[in-house]
Design an enzyme around this catalytic site. Structure first.
Site, PDB file in Angstrom:
ATOM      1  N   GLY B  42       0.865  -1.174   0.000  1.00  0.00           N
ATOM      2  CA  GLY B  42       0.000   0.000   0.000  1.00  0.00           C
ATOM      3  C   GLY B  42       0.905   1.229   0.000  1.00  0.00           C
ATOM      4  N   GLY B  45       4.114   0.507   2.206  1.00  0.00           N
ATOM      5  CA  GLY B  45       4.990  -0.542   1.700  1.00  0.00           C
ATOM      6  C   GLY B  45       5.550  -0.243   0.319  1.00  0.00           C
ATOM      7  N   HIS B 266     -15.746   6.850  12.242  1.00  0.00           N
ATOM      8  CA  HIS B 266     -15.985   8.037  11.423  1.00  0.00           C
ATOM      9  C   HIS B 266     -17.471   8.374  11.432  1.00  0.00           C
ATOM     10  CE1 HIS B 266     -15.810  10.849   8.159  1.00  0.00           C
ATOM     11  NE2 HIS B 266     -14.510  10.691   8.032  1.00  0.00           N
ATOM     12  N   SER B 284     -17.272  11.710   2.745  1.00  0.00           N
ATOM     13  CA  SER B 284     -16.136  12.507   3.215  1.00  0.00           C
ATOM     14  C   SER B 284     -16.488  13.517   4.312  1.00  0.00           C
ATOM     15  CB  SER B 284     -15.528  13.258   2.035  1.00  0.00           C
ATOM     16  OG  SER B 284     -14.612  14.215   2.498  1.00  0.00           O
ATOM     17  N   ARG B 337     -14.021  13.948  14.893  1.00  0.00           N
ATOM     18  CA  ARG B 337     -14.730  12.722  14.543  1.00  0.00           C
ATOM     19  C   ARG B 337     -15.273  11.961  15.739  1.00  0.00           C
ATOM     20  NH1 ARG B 337     -10.584  10.562   9.784  1.00  0.00           N
ATOM     21  NH2 ARG B 337     -11.175  12.196   8.321  1.00  0.00           N
ATOM     22  N   GLU B 453      -0.317   2.194   8.636  1.00  0.00           N
ATOM     23  CA  GLU B 453      -1.388   1.946   9.605  1.00  0.00           C
ATOM     24  C   GLU B 453      -1.068   0.740  10.493  1.00  0.00           C
ATOM     25  OE1 GLU B 453      -5.347   2.200   7.911  1.00  0.00           O
ATOM     26  OE2 GLU B 453      -6.272   1.501   9.764  1.00  0.00           O
ATOM     27  N   ARG B 463      -6.885   9.968  15.338  1.00  0.00           N
ATOM     28  CA  ARG B 463      -6.132  10.501  14.198  1.00  0.00           C
ATOM     29  C   ARG B 463      -6.886  11.670  13.566  1.00  0.00           C
ATOM     30  NH1 ARG B 463      -6.534   9.973   8.776  1.00  0.00           N
ATOM     31  NH2 ARG B 463      -7.955   8.204   8.769  1.00  0.00           N
TER      32      ARG B 463
HETATM   33  C1  LIG Z   1     -12.630   5.079   2.880  1.00  0.00           C
HETATM   34  C2  LIG Z   1     -11.357   5.603   3.468  1.00  0.00           C
HETATM   35  C3  LIG Z   1     -10.953   6.891   3.219  1.00  0.00           C
HETATM   36  C4  LIG Z   1      -9.765   7.381   3.752  1.00  0.00           C
HETATM   37  N1  LIG Z   1      -9.406   8.667   3.485  1.00  0.00           N
HETATM   38  C5  LIG Z   1      -8.255   9.139   3.994  1.00  0.00           C
HETATM   39  C6  LIG Z   1      -7.839  10.474   3.699  1.00  0.00           C
HETATM   40  O1  LIG Z   1      -8.518  11.202   2.988  1.00  0.00           O
HETATM   41  N2  LIG Z   1      -6.674  10.905   4.210  1.00  0.00           N
HETATM   42  C7  LIG Z   1      -5.893  10.111   4.996  1.00  0.00           C
HETATM   43  O2  LIG Z   1      -4.839  10.561   5.393  1.00  0.00           O
HETATM   44  N3  LIG Z   1      -6.259   8.849   5.272  1.00  0.00           N
HETATM   45  C8  LIG Z   1      -7.421   8.341   4.803  1.00  0.00           C
HETATM   46  N4  LIG Z   1      -7.784   7.060   5.097  1.00  0.00           N
HETATM   47  C9  LIG Z   1      -6.852   6.180   5.831  1.00  0.00           C
HETATM   48  C10 LIG Z   1      -5.757   5.662   4.909  1.00  0.00           C
HETATM   49  O3  LIG Z   1      -6.278   5.404   3.638  1.00  0.00           O
HETATM   50  C11 LIG Z   1      -5.080   4.387   5.402  1.00  0.00           C
HETATM   51  O4  LIG Z   1      -4.775   4.488   6.738  1.00  0.00           O
HETATM   52  C12 LIG Z   1      -3.771   4.137   4.655  1.00  0.00           C
HETATM   53  O5  LIG Z   1      -3.993   4.175   3.282  1.00  0.00           O
HETATM   54  C13 LIG Z   1      -3.126   2.822   5.051  1.00  0.00           C
HETATM   55  O6  LIG Z   1      -2.003   2.580   4.215  1.00  0.00           O
HETATM   56  P1  LIG Z   1      -1.007   1.386   4.488  1.00  0.00           P
HETATM   57  O7  LIG Z   1       0.009   1.434   3.423  1.00  0.00           O
HETATM   58  O8  LIG Z   1      -0.559   1.413   5.877  1.00  0.00           O
HETATM   59  O9  LIG Z   1      -1.891   0.056   4.337  1.00  0.00           O
HETATM   60  P2  LIG Z   1      -2.806  -0.530   3.154  1.00  0.00           P
HETATM   61  O10 LIG Z   1      -3.063   0.430   2.089  1.00  0.00           O
HETATM   62  O11 LIG Z   1      -3.970  -1.159   3.838  1.00  0.00           O
HETATM   63  O12 LIG Z   1      -1.917  -1.653   2.516  1.00  0.00           O
HETATM   64  C14 LIG Z   1      -1.721  -2.902   3.106  1.00  0.00           C
HETATM   65  C15 LIG Z   1      -0.896  -3.740   2.168  1.00  0.00           C
HETATM   66  O13 LIG Z   1      -0.482  -4.918   2.845  1.00  0.00           O
HETATM   67  C16 LIG Z   1      -0.766  -6.060   2.079  1.00  0.00           C
HETATM   68  N5  LIG Z   1      -0.940  -7.145   3.041  1.00  0.00           N
HETATM   69  C17 LIG Z   1      -1.644  -7.145   4.194  1.00  0.00           C
HETATM   70  N6  LIG Z   1      -1.500  -8.329   4.825  1.00  0.00           N
HETATM   71  C18 LIG Z   1      -0.686  -9.075   4.064  1.00  0.00           C
HETATM   72  C19 LIG Z   1      -0.161 -10.391   4.178  1.00  0.00           C
HETATM   73  N7  LIG Z   1      -0.451 -11.175   5.214  1.00  0.00           N
HETATM   74  N8  LIG Z   1       0.634 -10.855   3.192  1.00  0.00           N
HETATM   75  C20 LIG Z   1       0.944 -10.077   2.107  1.00  0.00           C
HETATM   76  N9  LIG Z   1       0.487  -8.809   1.967  1.00  0.00           N
HETATM   77  C21 LIG Z   1      -0.328  -8.329   2.931  1.00  0.00           C
HETATM   78  C22 LIG Z   1      -1.961  -5.683   1.253  1.00  0.00           C
HETATM   79  O14 LIG Z   1      -2.039  -6.496   0.120  1.00  0.00           O
HETATM   80  C23 LIG Z   1      -1.613  -4.235   0.926  1.00  0.00           C
HETATM   81  O15 LIG Z   1      -0.721  -4.207  -0.147  1.00  0.00           O
HETATM   82  C24 LIG Z   1      -8.970   6.556   4.571  1.00  0.00           C
HETATM   83  C25 LIG Z   1      -9.383   5.265   4.841  1.00  0.00           C
HETATM   84  C26 LIG Z   1     -10.581   4.788   4.320  1.00  0.00           C
HETATM   85  C27 LIG Z   1     -11.028   3.420   4.674  1.00  0.00           C
END
Ligand SMILES: Cc1cc2nc3c(=O)[nH]c(=O)nc-3n(C[C@H](O)[C@H](O)[C@H](O)COP(=O)(O)OP(=O)(O)OC[C@H]3O[C@@H](n4cnc5c(N)ncnc54)[C@H](O)[C@@H]3O)c2cc1C
Ligand code: SF4
Ligand code: FES
Lengths: 253, 664
Positions: B42, B45, B266, B284, B337, B453, B463
């Site tokens: 994500g 990563g 939220h 939003s 929130r 996250e 947050r």
């Molecule tokens: C609807 C929505 C709207 C949002 N809007 C905002 C916003 O406007 N602004 C803001 O700052 N934040 C926002 N957030 C929060 C934010 O999007 C997330 O906190 C953030 O994107 C998380 O990113 P990450 O890279 O940590 O994890 P993720 O994007 O969840 O990525 C996780 C990755 O890990 C991989 N993975 C997980 N477990 C395994 C495993 N066991 N083996 C292999 N791969 C695995 C998945 O395939 C993925 O690639 C929003 C969240 C939501 C739900």
């Protein structure tokens, strides 16, 4: 409402597939995928294997939920992914035919699940701007005209779902590839690499076995993000230019 | 166990700079020999894998998705914060730091948060250079908006698709490294266990989701960027496949889960429409700038709306309770929130809910339509406009501002939000808790790092909007590439790790045994049904408000559910096949264990702070009551074979004064 589903089952890439018929009860407010969840719960209770289909965000942005519904990739509604489709658009007694996206470059993995790694390969061939972390100038050092930014954005909204390929009788990936080429070409940051990028991406597209474009524009009609075929024209222009420049190459040369 | 946060010495504002000038470096020729495993692609990563590849490390990256572009990050809507002060409105690194500490209700680490605020500026530069099409002004410069109650405009955005555009940027950077061979990408591979050798994280066991085969991968260290655990509640705004398993496997191998009870709910999501509901969709936060939240004053009117005898339009102004404006005159509909969510619950619990299930309130744009309509009539020189004309003009303005959100709403609900007020309800959205990490983003297991996250590091108990994207990219682009050297610089003499080591053998056979066990149970209940039941327990007793009795009950229920799961679940299919039910079963099994630890954490924290509201600790008028004397610490939990234990890291505030948040 009570529905009849004719749904494609296929054990693996080389197995022969066939349609299977199921009855399912759905509510108006359900999404299409929730209706499939109901079917799968039913199958699990009968100790059968559920239908394999892919999905994740369920809000039209991840591009995972690919399936063809009554002949249309992502179903009947324009500008809508399967996960955004709701059952209120169907009536009691309807029969719905569900199959995977069909294209030789997207082999079936199981049931409705297909392998779209060909798209990743196209991006790896050049769908990026070559800048390492930490090398960037200040964000406001590169002003971008609002109009250009907005056009680049329209192209950048592509979710990489592959509906354009599934919709195209030739199985062409021109809409997808051109969306990326346009997104980067329209921005000053991306312009530098235009020639090489378009050349490499188009060649990769051919290598992956996608078909040629014959201007049928079914891709645009079925694209859930309504990406315009103007992008294809732009890509063609850039491609010709790069070939004639003989550089595979850099626009600037 | 002593939890050492390894915060560098020196003044707050100089710590990061000094750290970088003194940290241990790895020479380029050594980088080529060091292998880094990155799990998750994500925002956190993908940015980490790309940057580590650029630096010359040998990277193996894993995702269970079919492509890195599909990670849950793609769904983020609103924007990303950065202390650029482009609007010249008084923003600064210190202000962003301060807002984040305060927003987190004084439960995060000062040094980490300050670093986050510092690097926030570099993120925007990097993303622009990659071609992320941020919103622009007519002059071609970057546009900003304000978000979530802060007093400056520091949020950068890309229409309502900021997460998508940022992730595509990181995905492209990653693709470039993949094509140059510096990163080897493993799509459709799910990490099922962490492998430790001599106490250090040295590899993973992953299942190839297409063939079903278990595979071993080794590296000098392991980086987890596997996202949050909001789906423990079953219903949330998270993508359906988001799960805790990678982090949980790390916990089972000795890592600690910090502050698991801090969950963000939220306030503005589309309510559940029925039993079949599979996920919830966010509307939003920006809508609260113009929407007014209300319920009917009388229960009778609410009942009439629920049963379809009346609509919102039948309730005259005098009979509506704009409860946020009433309770919080200073902030009104723009309270943070956690406050807005709790207030909605209170109204619905009192029988004022306006949807079939009783769990929904109105978000009404009626007043905004009239206000904007009048302004538009004025600017267009229309004298004495009719009410209809005013509405028409006003709706046009609303459409310009929120058109795409209104469209999403209509697609899902089938109702026209330009005519009827939206119906909304709070939903689980984000998890502040996560793997405990020190300043280097390293867990207590040497060589195991956590980003995005998946870690707990920066948001305390709550947050702020637009700060998760910032943190994920800060961790991946600008922090881990430096801090990983603290560990790897000591590993330059360690030869490549072999996957033939007995530790790999053992982890693989344990994983296989677990898969076989799940398939063998052959019970009567589906995986899905267990997940839903777990979700209901968590939501009811460990959701928007918690109390000791409820938590004790939940603990009991979760244990029983675990027992029932392992005796009566039915998982169809085979191991060596594409088998989504088996994937889900493993994830749900881990969620059940995590659920228990969340409940324990919520029980142990005898105070209310941020997203954690304990009914026993509230002021006379129902506001959260923090207890700084006793609870200014991070609670980090071990699993300890089913007898979770807590370890504490005390938080020290040297640069801000602890205050009570007030929005009255
Ligand atoms: C609807 C929505 C709207 C949002 N809007 C905002 C916003 O406007 N602004 C803001 O700052 N934040 C926002 N957030 C929060 C934010 O999007 C997330 O906190 C953030 O994107 C998380 O990113 P990450 O890279 O940590 O994890 P993720 O994007 O969840 O990525 C996780 C990755 O890990 C991989 N993975 C997980 N477990 C395994 C495993 N066991 N083996 C292999 N791969 C695995 C998945 O395939 C993925 O690639 C929003 C969240 C939501 C739900
Ligand atoms: S161009 Fe449209 S149809 Fe094709 S992959 Fe992109 S979003 Fe899907
Ligand atoms: S599930 Fe993400 S676009 Fe449909």
């Amino acid at each position: 409402m009570n529905l009849t589903l004719k749904i494609w089952r296929q054990k693996g890439p080389s197995a022969a597939g066939s349609f299977e018929e199921h009855k399912v009860h759905a509510e108006e407010d359900m999404s299409f995928l929730e209706m499939l969840d109901v079917l799968n719960e039913q199958l699990v209770h009968e100790k059968k294997e559920p239908v394999a289909f892919e999905h994740d965000c369920r809000e039209g942005i991840c591009g995972t939920c690919n399936m063809v519904i009554n002949g249309h990739p992502h179903g009947p509604q324009r500008g809508t992914t399967t996960c955004q489709l709701h059952m209120r658009h169907y009536n009691d007694g309807d029969t719905i035919v569900i199959e995977p996206f069909r294209a030789s470059s997207f082999p079936v993995i199981k049931d409705l699940v297909i392998d779209r790694s060909a798209f990743d390969n196209i991006i790896q061939a050049g769908g990026y701007i070559s800048v390492n972390t930490g090398q960037a100038p200040d964000g406001n050092a590169i002003p971008v005209e609002k109009q250009d930014a907005s056009q680049a954005f329209d192209a950048a909204t592509c979710i990489g779902c592959g509906a354009c390929v599934a919709a195209c009788p030739n199985g062409s990936a021109m809409l997808f590839t051109s969306a990326k080429v346009s997104h980067l070409a329209l921005l000053p940051q991306g312009e530098v690499e235009n020639g090489k990028r378009v050349y490499d991406m188009v060649n990769q597209m051919d290598k992956e076995g996608f078909g040629r474009c014959s201007n049928i524009t079914a891709c645009e009609a079925e694209c859930p993000k309504e990406i315009s075929v103007d992008n294809i024209a732009r890509m063609n222009r850039l491609y010709v230019k790069s070939v004639f420049a003989g550089t595979q190459g850099n626009e600037k040369n | 166990m002593n939890l050492d946060p390894k915060i560098p010495a020196g003044e707050l504002a100089d710590k990061w700079t000094e750290f970088r000038s003194k940290m241990d470096l790895v020479a380029p020729n050594n980088k080529r020999k060091l292998e880094v495993i990155v799990v998750g692609t994500g925002l956190a990563g993908a940015s980490a894998a790309a940057t580590l590849g650029e630096l010359g490390y040998k990277v193996k990256a894993f995702t269970f998705h079919d492509s890195p572009r599909r990670a849950h990050s793609i769904a983020a809507q609103g924007g990303i914060n950065a202390a650029k002060n482009y609007q010249n409105d008084g923003d600064s690194v210190y202000r962003l730091f301060y807002d984040t500490i305060k927003g987190g209700d004084y439960r995060s680490r000062e040094a980490n948060v300050h670093r986050l605020a510092e690097v926030s500026r570099d993120i925007i530069d990097q993303c622009v250079a990659q071609g992320v099409p941020f919103a622009r002004e007519y002059g071609g410069l970057l546009a900003n908006r304000s978000f979530g109650g802060v007093q400056v405009s520091r949020t950068f955005y890309a229409r309502g698709q900021t997460g998508q555009q940022l992730l595509i940027g990181a995905y492209q950077a990653l693709s470039r490294q993949i094509s140059s061979g510096k990163v080897q990408m493993y799509n459709r591979h799910e990490m099922l266990d962490l492998v430790k050798v001599d106490g250090k994280a040295r590899g993973i066991i992953a299942r190839n989701l297409v063939s079903g085969k278990l595979e071993r991968f080794a590296g000098h260290c392991v980086v987890l960027a596997t996202g949050g655990y909001g789906n423990v509640y079953y219903l949330s705004t998270n993508a359906m496949n988001s799960n805790v398993s990678a982090a949980w496997k790390a916990v089972k191998k000795g890592a600690l889960m910090a502050n698991p009870c801090y969950v963000q709910i939220h306030p503005t999501c589309i309510p559940e429409s029925g039993e079949y509901q599979s996920k919830l969709t966010l509307m939003s936060e920006s809508l609260r700038n113009d929407g007014r939240v209300w319920v009917p004053k009388s229960k009778e009117d609410a009942e009439a709306i629920r049963t379809g005898k009346k609509t919102a339009l039948d309730i005259p102004e005098a009979d509506r309770d704009y409860y946020l404006e009433r309770r919080y005159p200073a902030f009104g509909n723009l309270v943070p929130r956690d406050v807005a969510s709790r207030a909605a619950k209170i109204e619905c619990d009192a029988g004022k809910g306006i949807v079939k299930t009783g769990r929904g309130v109105f978000l009404d744009f009626g007043a905004a339509v009239i206000r904007y309509g009048k302004i538009a009539a004025n600017t267009q020189n229309i004298s004495n406009p009719s009410d209809a004309k005013i509405s028409e003009l006003g709706r046009a303005t609303i459409k310009e501002k929120y058109g795409n959100l209104f469209q999403i709403y209509e697609k899902i609900t089938g109702q026209d939000p330009y005519v009827f007020p939206m119906k909304i309800y709070p939903a689980v959205h984000y998890t502040m808790g996560g793997l405990w990490v020190d300043y280097n983003l390293e867990t207590n297991v040497p060589g195991l790092f956590a980003l995005g996250e998946a870690n707990f590091s920066d948001h305390g108990a709550n947050r702020l909007g637009a700060s998760a994207l910032m943190q994920g990219l800060a961790d991946g682009y600008f922090v881990i590439p430096y801090t990983i050297g603290q560990f790897l610089s000591k590993e330059i003499r360690t030869p490549a790790i072999s996957t033939d080591l007995p530790e790999f053998e053992q982890a693989e056979s344990e994983t296989r045994a677990k898969l076989e066990q799940l398939l063998k149970i052959g019970g009567a209940q589906s995986v899905e049904s267990f997940h839903r039941r777990l979700g209901r327990i968590m939501w009811e007793y460990c959701g928007m408000s918690r109390n000791e009795q409820g938590l004790a009950k939940a603990l009991q229920m979760i244990r029983e559910l675990r027992e029932e799961f392992w005796n009566d679940v039915f998982v169809p299919g085979e191991i060596h096949d594409y088998n989504p039910e088996l994937e889900k079963a493993l994830r749900v099994a881990d969620f059940i264990e995590l659920g228990e630890v969340m409940v324990r954490d919520a029980m142990a924290r005898d105070e209310s702070c941020g997203g954690h509201f304990r009914e026993e600790y509230q002021t006379e008028d129902g506001e959260a009551m923090r207890r700084d004397d006793e609870y200014t610490y991070v609670a980090a939990w071990s699993w300890n074979d089913g007898n979770p234990e807590v370890y504490k890291e005390d938080l020290h505030f040297e640069n801000v004064e602890l205050k009570t948040r007030s929005y009255k």
